[in-house]
Design an enzyme around this catalytic site. Structure first.
Site, PDB file in Angstrom:
ATOM      1  N   ALA A  69       0.813  -1.217   0.000  1.00 58.52           N
ATOM      2  CA  ALA A  69       0.000   0.000   0.000  1.00 58.52           C
ATOM      3  C   ALA A  69       0.846   1.267   0.000  1.00 58.52           C
ATOM      4  O   ALA A  69       0.472   2.263  -0.614  1.00 58.52           O
ATOM      5  CB  ALA A  69      -0.938  -0.008   1.207  1.00 58.52           C
ATOM      6  N   THR A  70       1.985   1.242   0.684  1.00 62.59           N
ATOM      7  CA  THR A  70       2.816   2.450   0.736  1.00 62.59           C
ATOM      8  C   THR A  70       3.281   2.859  -0.652  1.00 62.59           C
ATOM      9  O   THR A  70       3.216   4.041  -1.033  1.00 62.59           O
ATOM     10  CB  THR A  70       4.021   2.243   1.673  1.00 62.59           C
ATOM     11  OG1 THR A  70       3.543   2.018   2.999  1.00 62.59           O
ATOM     12  CG2 THR A  70       4.932   3.458   1.664  1.00 62.59           C
ATOM     13  N   GLN A 177      -7.074  -0.726   5.219  1.00 63.75           N
ATOM     14  CA  GLN A 177      -7.716  -1.418   6.339  1.00 63.75           C
ATOM     15  C   GLN A 177      -9.133  -1.889   6.016  1.00 63.75           C
ATOM     16  O   GLN A 177      -9.739  -2.588   6.824  1.00 63.75           O
ATOM     17  CB  GLN A 177      -7.754  -0.499   7.563  1.00 63.75           C
ATOM     18  CG  GLN A 177      -6.404  -0.265   8.205  1.00 63.75           C
ATOM     19  CD  GLN A 177      -5.798  -1.516   8.824  1.00 63.75           C
ATOM     20  OE1 GLN A 177      -6.484  -2.508   9.069  1.00 63.75           O
ATOM     21  NE2 GLN A 177      -4.503  -1.485   9.081  1.00 63.75           N
ATOM     22  N   SER A 197      -3.420  -3.581   0.336  1.00 62.53           N
ATOM     23  CA  SER A 197      -2.263  -4.394   0.692  1.00 62.53           C
ATOM     24  C   SER A 197      -2.707  -5.793   1.093  1.00 62.53           C
ATOM     25  O   SER A 197      -3.646  -5.948   1.874  1.00 62.53           O
ATOM     26  CB  SER A 197      -1.493  -3.738   1.835  1.00 62.53           C
ATOM     27  OG  SER A 197      -0.278  -4.410   2.077  1.00 62.53           O
ATOM     28  N   THR A 239      10.314  -6.745 -12.333  1.00 63.18           N
ATOM     29  CA  THR A 239       9.875  -8.134 -12.447  1.00 63.18           C
ATOM     30  C   THR A 239       8.772  -8.421 -11.440  1.00 63.18           C
ATOM     31  O   THR A 239       8.912  -8.117 -10.253  1.00 63.18           O
ATOM     32  CB  THR A 239      11.054  -9.087 -12.202  1.00 63.18           C
ATOM     33  OG1 THR A 239      12.079  -8.798 -13.155  1.00 63.18           O
ATOM     34  CG2 THR A 239      10.624 -10.540 -12.350  1.00 63.18           C
ATOM     35  N   CYS A 324       3.487   1.178  11.681  1.00 64.51           N
ATOM     36  CA  CYS A 324       4.388   1.921  10.798  1.00 64.51           C
ATOM     37  C   CYS A 324       5.042   3.104  11.490  1.00 64.51           C
ATOM     38  O   CYS A 324       5.957   3.715  10.948  1.00 64.51           O
ATOM     39  CB  CYS A 324       3.627   2.387   9.563  1.00 64.51           C
ATOM     40  SG  CYS A 324       2.970   1.033   8.581  1.00 64.51           S
TER      41      CYS A 324
END
Length: 381
Positions: A69-70, A177, A197, A239, A324
């Site tokens: 997600a970041t 979330q 994510s 890749t 995080c």
């Protein structure tokens, strides 16, 4: 160890791991290779793209795979800033967003963009009138997360998206979330960009996706962050992580099938845990108790330092905020935005449950929390 930190990460579902294993062993080909071996790996990527798109109600070509997600958040916000700055350089977000969003916005402020950080009400919900007053002709993007990672508060995304579009701005919601836990349809909600994510809903770490609207009312163009090979339609070179992508796809498929039963069972456990914890004197819930995700409760324990609580509960995995920002000694920016004092913000714990928790764990958790809280308060007073 009783694991109650599912908003930080979830245990990988054994069915997801089973799906991934062939691409970590025998079927190890590069999905961009044109030989039969590579085409087989590419088929796995195509299936996963279909599974993710079906979960969120998008088209397959609107799903771009990322490392998580970041990265997806960076691609979305920086991509819009780069490609739409001729319209304007104003971005709107919310003070309670994840640091991945806030840090990108601060980065863009150093590049000449103006960012408005909207406050929230004491229950964590955004006042739509405040948003209306912040929107301007030069606003190019509004970013409001669907579910808050610390409190579980669910924002009125459909209404926020509509207001953003009326002002001519694109709308992004951080779905990290929410996806896999709530029914989310990007068309119904009016979402233009949405990061997600895998490891938040029983998939592997290191893989995620970004939904980028490519249909009416507009086709969003983003500048790539990574160049070199033109993978993922030129939006994300590199890749492909075939095993991780296959795992994300399987997690999405399982979520679509089991989301309803998961929400009912996990919600019942959360409610029982919360009810018992709130019997401890000097406790209260942070955030809106109704517009909230079913798996999380954030509770203030008056007179108790959250780090001391966590140390005392050494056989229970819980947190005092976002994983995080765990290295930070600052109080939770989310709870401060709710109006808590620094002392209060340092006295809160987040309990987040998941698919592998059971109601039998509740009594043990509550008993241990009560003992540690009583011990800490005795030391203080």
């Amino acid at each position: 160890m009783i694991y109650l930190d599912n908003n930080a990460t979830t245990r990988i579902d054994p069915r997801v791991l089973e799906t991934m294993m062939p691409y970590l062993t025998d079927n190890f080909a590069n999905a961009a290779s044109t030989h039969a071996f590579g085409l087989g790996a590419n088929d796995a990527v195509k299936l996963a793209r279909q599974q993710v798109s079906e979960l969120i109600g998008s088209e397959m070509h609107e799903v771009v795979f990322t490392s998580g997600a970041t990265e997806a958040i960076n691609l979305a916000i920086k991509g819009v800033a780069e490609n739409y700055q001729n319209k304007g350089k104003h971005i709107i977000t919310v003070q309670t967003e994840h640091t991945a969003v806030l840090d990108v916005c601060r980065y863009l402020e150093n590049k000449g963009f103006e960012v408005t950080y909207l406050p929230v009400q004491p229950d964590g919900l955004l006042d739509l009138e405040v948003l209306k007053s912040a929107l301007r002709p030069d606003t190019i993007l509004v970013s409001v997360m669907l579910v808050n990672n610390e409190t579980g508060v669910i924002q009125p995304i459909k209404e926020i998206a509509a207001l953003s579009h009326q002002a001519g701005a694109l709308f992004m919601t951080d779905g990290t979330q929410a996806i896999g836990k709530l029914q989310v349809n990007v068309d119904d909600l009016g979402i233009d960009l949405m990061p997600l994510s895998a490891h938040k809903f029983y998939g592997p770490k290191g893989v995620g996706a970004l939904f980028i609207r490519q249909r009416r009312p507009w086709r969003i163009k983003l500048e790539a962050l990574l160049h070199g090979g033109g993978h993922e339609g030129g939006k994300r070179s590199g890749t492909l992580n075939v095993a991780g992508i296959a795992g994300l796809g399987k997690a999405a498929e399982l979520a679509q099938k089991e989301m309803k039963q998961d929400s009912q069972r996990i919600g019942n456990i959360r409610d029982e845990l919360e009810k018992e914890l709130l019997k401890i004197e000097g406790t209260r819930i942070n955030g809106n108790a109704k517009s909230r995700l079913y798996n999380v409760t954030n509770i203030l324990f008056e007179g108790c330092d959250s780090d001391a609580l966590i140390m005392g509960l050494n056989d229970i995995a819980i947190s005092n905020g976002s994983a995080c920002t765990s290295a930070s000694i600052e109080p939770s920016h989310v709870l401060i935005a709710h109006g808590l004092s620094e002392t209060e913000a340092f006295s809160c714990l987040r309990f987040s449950l998941g698919r592998f928790n059971s109601v039998e764990e509740v009594a043990g958790v509550v008993g241990k929390v009560k003992l540690v809280v009583e011990g800490l308060r005795a030391m203080v007073f």
